[in-house]
Scaffold this motif. Sequence first.
Motif, short mmCIF file in Angstrom:
data_model
loop_
_atom_site.label_atom_id
_atom_site.label_comp_id
_atom_site.label_asym_id
_atom_site.label_seq_id
_atom_site.Cartn_x
_atom_site.Cartn_y
_atom_site.Cartn_z
N ILE A 110 -1.17 -22.38 6.72
CA ILE A 110 -0.02 -23.21 6.35
C ILE A 110 1.13 -22.33 5.87
O ILE A 110 2.29 -22.52 6.28
N VAL A 111 0.83 -21.37 5.01
CA VAL A 111 1.89 -20.47 4.50
C VAL A 111 2.47 -19.65 5.64
O VAL A 111 3.70 -19.46 5.72
N GLU A 112 1.63 -19.16 6.53
CA GLU A 112 2.12 -18.35 7.66
C GLU A 112 3.06 -19.17 8.55
O GLU A 112 4.04 -18.63 9.08
N GLU A 113 2.77 -20.46 8.73
CA GLU A 113 3.59 -21.29 9.61
C GLU A 113 4.85 -21.80 8.92
O GLU A 113 5.91 -21.88 9.55
N LYS A 114 4.75 -22.15 7.64
CA LYS A 114 5.89 -22.72 6.92
C LYS A 114 6.74 -21.65 6.24
O LYS A 114 7.94 -21.82 6.05
#
Length: 465
Positions: A362-366
């Motif tokens: 999630i952090v990598e994408e957002k």
Amino acid sequence: MEKNLLEQLNLWHEEDEFKQIIDRILEIPEQDRDYDVISHLARAMNNLERYEEALQQLLTIEKQGENDPLWHIRAGYAYYYLEQYEDAVREFETADQLDPKDETTLSFLSWSRQELIAMNRKRKWSMAMQARNEQSSKNGAGKVPFEGFDLTNFWKDSDYALKNYVSEPPTDELIASIELELGYTLPASYIAMMKLHNGGLPINTRFPTGEATSWAEDHIAIEGIMGIGREKPYSLCAEFGSRFMIEEWGYPDIGVVICDCPSAGHDVVMLDYRKCGRNGEPEVIHVDQERDYEITYLAENFEAFIRGLVHADFYDTSEEDMQEDLRKVAHEEFSPLLSELCARVTEVDNMEEIIRAICTRIVEEKGYFAFHADELSTLMYDLQFWLYTKSYPHTGRGQYLTAYEKIIAFGGSFSTGGYAPGFISDWMDDRIRQGMIVGTNDALAFTDTAIEQLLEKLGAFAPAT
């Protein structure tokens, strides 16, 4: 250290009698103080905000404390409050390696990293301003308005800017009538700039401050610079001009509103004539309606203000924030409730690692740690609901929505730091509508099919064996 002395020092520490600890230890000859005694002395000095002295004591036993996490925590604590954040980060990182997941260590490590980012940003701005001032001095800035300063690439002439801000260059007659209407003589540097480009949206829209405002901890943002005129909505004497902001929005009648801000009226930049009088050279200030019209000094004059503007990218900490969130989801401690729920899972192995893997993605994408309405966020909503209702099978809608924030949203150090309740209620409504959640308002649960589908999705995030 004698046992009785150790017991007495610990008792005084529990009673916050830090001065007594220091006085008693200083009675011991310096050559007779062992590692434990000096550690107690440094801790007491830290607690009395005598950080430099505490650090001096700790450095005398640095070699002995090499593998003691408490030594590194106390050193990091002193460095943190001495605003030596690079050293603080180093010590807290070492403490975390020696004693992983200690809550105090992780909190101070996170704060130290954030302060280091802010400090480096201020250093960068200070160096940039120094270089700019030196260059301006070489070019003879100040003798002629904006001499040596490139105004050709200053403006961003979008359709919106041309429609709402930019007017034809003002005539001397228009300038005189505007000054008469405002009741103030406009700065020569401002007039010179407007004769080249009369109002608009600048490319550089941030100005550093030494104190926090409602916009940010260390800077303000402007939207546009008002031109000299009455026609365009955002010009000095137009619909949303200076007099409108003073008379309708309640800004102090101490000068001229010169810039609007992204807050749509809740803060402005003004020319402040209180010191110089109506015909003098005004200072530039920020006025914050959100803080009862609090005034923050910005620059000695309009030209200095313009020269000090920097690009928004200068304050872009998204990469640093992303790295901090990646560290958080990889290492921070779960909330007591989430730890309890994970411990009760038998259907899959390594539930904690699975959660961390999903949140890392999630952090990598957002670029940051937050749950919204995307696919991975929905997976986390499903997972949290299944974990909770598995342990607490008689959970109704209201009970779960109340418990939700204690799992991850506000669950301690492993936390998104907040959530939008609408996302959770919309997710639950969708799952009920889809037949994946069944039951009554007093007892809701996933169907067996929904659980199977969830477990299959979790398998993609299971650590390799």
